[in-house]
Design a protein around this motif. Structure first.
Motif, mmCIF file in Angstrom:
data_model
loop_
_atom_site.group_PDB
_atom_site.id
_atom_site.type_symbol
_atom_site.label_atom_id
_atom_site.label_comp_id
_atom_site.label_asym_id
_atom_site.label_seq_id
_atom_site.Cartn_x
_atom_site.Cartn_y
_atom_site.Cartn_z
ATOM 1 N N ILE A 57 35.674 42.128 40.732
ATOM 2 C CA ILE A 57 35.503 43.278 39.838
ATOM 3 C C ILE A 57 34.980 42.778 38.500
ATOM 4 C CG2 ILE A 57 36.702 45.118 38.591
ATOM 5 C CD1 ILE A 57 38.627 45.306 40.942
ATOM 6 N N LEU A 58 33.996 43.494 37.963
ATOM 7 C CA LEU A 58 33.413 43.140 36.674
ATOM 8 C C LEU A 58 33.788 44.197 35.642
ATOM 9 C CD1 LEU A 58 31.448 41.390 34.947
ATOM 10 C CD2 LEU A 58 29.598 42.858 35.783
ATOM 11 N N GLY A 59 34.663 43.823 34.716
ATOM 12 C CA GLY A 59 35.065 44.738 33.651
ATOM 13 C C GLY A 59 36.342 45.489 33.958
ATOM 14 N N GLY A 60 36.890 46.144 32.938
ATOM 15 C CA GLY A 60 38.093 46.945 33.113
ATOM 16 C C GLY A 60 39.350 46.116 33.222
ATOM 17 N N THR A 61 40.450 46.778 33.554
ATOM 18 C CA THR A 61 41.750 46.104 33.613
ATOM 19 C C THR A 61 41.867 45.134 34.783
ATOM 20 O OG1 THR A 61 42.662 47.953 34.888
ATOM 21 C CG2 THR A 61 42.904 48.057 32.487
ATOM 22 N N ARG A 62 41.003 45.272 35.771
ATOM 23 C CA ARG A 62 41.048 44.387 36.948
ATOM 24 C C ARG A 62 39.915 43.360 36.912
ATOM 25 N NH1 ARG A 62 41.370 48.283 42.098
ATOM 26 N NH2 ARG A 62 41.666 46.276 43.165
ATOM 27 N N ASN A 63 39.361 43.118 35.746
ATOM 28 C CA ASN A 63 38.232 42.201 35.597
ATOM 29 C C ASN A 63 38.530 40.839 36.225
ATOM 30 O OD1 ASN A 63 35.638 41.335 34.460
ATOM 31 N ND2 ASN A 63 36.895 40.047 33.114
ATOM 32 N N GLY A 64 37.615 40.375 37.056
ATOM 33 C CA GLY A 64 37.746 39.059 37.674
ATOM 34 C C GLY A 64 38.557 39.044 38.958
ATOM 35 N N GLU A 65 39.161 40.159 39.324
ATOM 36 C CA GLU A 65 39.963 40.206 40.546
ATOM 37 C C GLU A 65 39.064 40.097 41.782
ATOM 38 O OE1 GLU A 65 42.709 43.403 43.050
ATOM 39 O OE2 GLU A 65 42.464 43.670 40.878
ATOM 40 N N VAL A 66 39.424 39.197 42.694
ATOM 41 C CA VAL A 66 38.688 39.052 43.944
ATOM 42 C C VAL A 66 39.130 40.171 44.894
ATOM 43 C CG1 VAL A 66 38.217 37.592 45.940
ATOM 44 C CG2 VAL A 66 38.471 36.556 43.677
ATOM 45 N N VAL A 67 38.189 41.014 45.278
ATOM 46 C CA VAL A 67 38.513 42.152 46.141
ATOM 47 C C VAL A 67 37.905 42.025 47.535
ATOM 48 C CG1 VAL A 67 38.903 43.797 44.285
ATOM 49 C CG2 VAL A 67 36.566 43.426 45.134
ATOM 50 N N TYR A 68 37.119 40.976 47.732
ATOM 51 C CA TYR A 68 36.447 40.814 49.023
ATOM 52 C C TYR A 68 36.120 39.344 49.215
ATOM 53 C CZ TYR A 68 32.743 41.117 52.588
ATOM 54 O OH TYR A 68 31.985 40.947 53.715
ATOM 55 N N GLU A 69 36.321 38.865 50.451
ATOM 56 C CA GLU A 69 35.914 37.500 50.787
ATOM 57 C C GLU A 69 35.526 37.436 52.253
ATOM 58 O OE1 GLU A 69 38.122 33.236 51.061
ATOM 59 O OE2 GLU A 69 37.966 34.093 49.033
ATOM 60 N N ASN A 70 34.398 36.810 52.512
ATOM 61 C CA ASN A 70 33.898 36.671 53.871
ATOM 62 C C ASN A 70 33.350 35.264 54.072
ATOM 63 O OD1 ASN A 70 32.863 37.567 56.527
ATOM 64 N ND2 ASN A 70 30.872 37.245 55.570
ATOM 65 N N THR A 71 33.705 34.643 55.202
ATOM 66 C CA THR A 71 33.195 33.309 55.515
ATOM 67 C C THR A 71 32.469 33.275 56.859
ATOM 68 O OG1 THR A 71 35.337 32.706 56.485
ATOM 69 C CG2 THR A 71 34.986 32.138 54.166
#
Length: 448
Positions: free
Chosen positions: A380-394
């Motif tokens: 997430i870019l910006g806001g209270t959740r800025n920098g939170e990883v919300v998705y990961e795929n390998t």
């Protein structure tokens, strides 16, 4: 006389001992001709896995481009330990509690599910991908080995099973189209993929609805050896490709078809990806608005490493709901970085920021990169959740699609960040491009 009796007794014991030893040896010998039977696992390794799976670019070494996606080596040194009771990286297999090989239970063994072309495509493409399927004898041999406990030592399966050398063929049956009151079907009809080539095609189809409809579920189907199947809309309808005409991305001399390439710049992503047999359902109350006679561009990509031609064929069912049940209209996310390069024989992480120009709620996220991609993160870019990883795929072949249980609320100027790690194992610089030898860096999804 006493010595004679003693000698006679000793002779009898020696003969008995020799006879017993001979019987023991015979019990260890193959029934069909006197030679010691080869371990069943050794046959699987030497005659099947080494020849069909542990090949360059697939499951041969850690330097293979696909290794980061599956983490599975099937060479003679590693294969057994990498299979027995090991959890796979395949997300659908994890959900179903499958392991790579579960001794005694072939149905809960991903190895069997992946090599048996008759098994429904629940866990991705049949293996070997792009190559010739295993024979019915090879598949049955592995199945029986698993049933017998999948031992590393010992001859536990009759080798005569391997004489059944009919190559496993998958009967492809197009899925049934929805009733006209429930939706509609679009298709890329059967086309030829020549031996030792790859082919990427597009077909512009017109939706059959005569009034606006709302789609809340999309089901896709494709033949084996398909790299991807994607549904696109068009940004502008003023200049569309010809309807119902198969268009190739490449000319017969392998150069890019400039006309098709130019038409691609008008695309809007609407669904699909590298898992060509999948179903996507929008959250309750959310649907995709489809006006009458909407133009859709269907895109399929197949590759063929065999010595014979293959057939490509794809279908998509779009299921509708009443407008009264629609609270929000879904909008497509198509955030792409078209300008990057990965130096030869190097690992590189590329971070790209994307922003929205209005307040939005992100409901679905997925990704798209090719075989050099090791990890695709979305933050997430910006806001209270800025920098939170919300998705990961390998797994580049089967990218995770997340219907967010906790939707992402973003204000204007906020957005998403892609953090993509590539491992370029080739001896050339790789850039963004459209072939399976190039790379991509795209966030797909939906918001409202």
């Amino acid at each position: 006389m006493k010595h004679f009796v003693t000698a006679t007794i000793l002779m009898v014991l020696l003969i008995a001992s020799f006879s017993m030893e001979s019987c023991t040896k015979k019990s260890d010998e193959a029934i069909d001709g006197g030679a010691l039977a080869k371990d069943t696992w050794a046959i699987i390794q030497d005659d099947i896995l080494t020849l069909s799976c542990a090949t360059s670019g697939c499951h041969g070494s850690t330097s293979d481009a696909n290794y980061a996606q599956h983490n599975l080596l099937l060479n003679s040194t590693n294969a057994y330990d990498n299979l027995i009771n090991i959890i796979s990286k395949n997300p659908e297999a994890k959900k179903a509690s499958l392991v790579r090989v579960k001794p005694g239970d072939y149905m809960m063994s991903l190895l069997f599910q992946k090599i048996d072309c008759q098994t429904p495509a629940k866990y991705g493409a049949t293996m070997p991908l792009g190559g010739t399927n295993l024979t019915s004898g090879q598949i049955e041999f592995i199945k029986q080995w698993i049933i017998k406990g999948a031992p590393k030592k010992g001859s536990v399966v009759d080798e005569n099973i391997l004489t059944s050398n009919t190559v496993c063929s998958q009967a492809f049956v197009p899925m049934t189209a929805p009733a006209t009151t429930e939706g509609f079907q679009l298709a890329i009809n059967a086309f030829t993929v020549r031996a030792k080539t790859e082919r990427e095609v597009f077909v512009n189809r017109t939706s059959p609805n005569t009034s606006t409809v709302y789609v809340n579920k999309i089901t896709m189907q494709g033949r084996p050896n398909s790299h991807h199947f994607v549904l696109y809309g068009f940004k502008s309808t003023t200049s569309l490709p010809p309807v119902n005409t198969l268009r190739d991305l490449y000319n017969t001399d392998a150069t890019i078809n400039i006309t098709t390439f130019a038409q691609m710049q008008n695309h809007i992503f609407l669904g699909g990806g590298t898992d060509v047999n999948t179903t996507y359902t929008f959250p309750e109350g959310v649907a995709l608005k489809v006006p009458p006679a909407t133009a859709f561009d269907l895109n399929a990509h197949y590759f063929n490493i065999q010595n014979t031609n293959l057939i490509g064929e794809n279908y998509i069912n779009m299921y509708t709901v009443s407008q009264a049940n629609v609270v929000k209209e879904a909008q497509s996310i198509n955030f792409a970085n078209y300008n990057f390069s990965i130096p030869a024989t190097s690992r590189k992480t590329i971070t790209t920021n994307f922003t929205f120009d209005k307040e939005v709620t992100v409901i679905t996220l997925t990704s798209h990169f090719h075989k050099l991609g090791e990890k695709f993160q979305i933050k997430i870019l910006g806001g209270t959740r800025n920098g939170e990883v919300v998705y990961e795929n390998t797994d580049w072949e089967h990218p995770v699609v997340i219907n967010l249980a906790k939707p992402i609320q973003l204000k204007a100027g906020e957005g998403l960040t892609s953090v993509v790690t590539y491992n370029n194992t080739t001896n050339k610089t790789v850039n963004f491009g459209l072939t399976s030898e190039d790379e991509m860096n795209i966030i797909f999804g939906y918001y409202h």
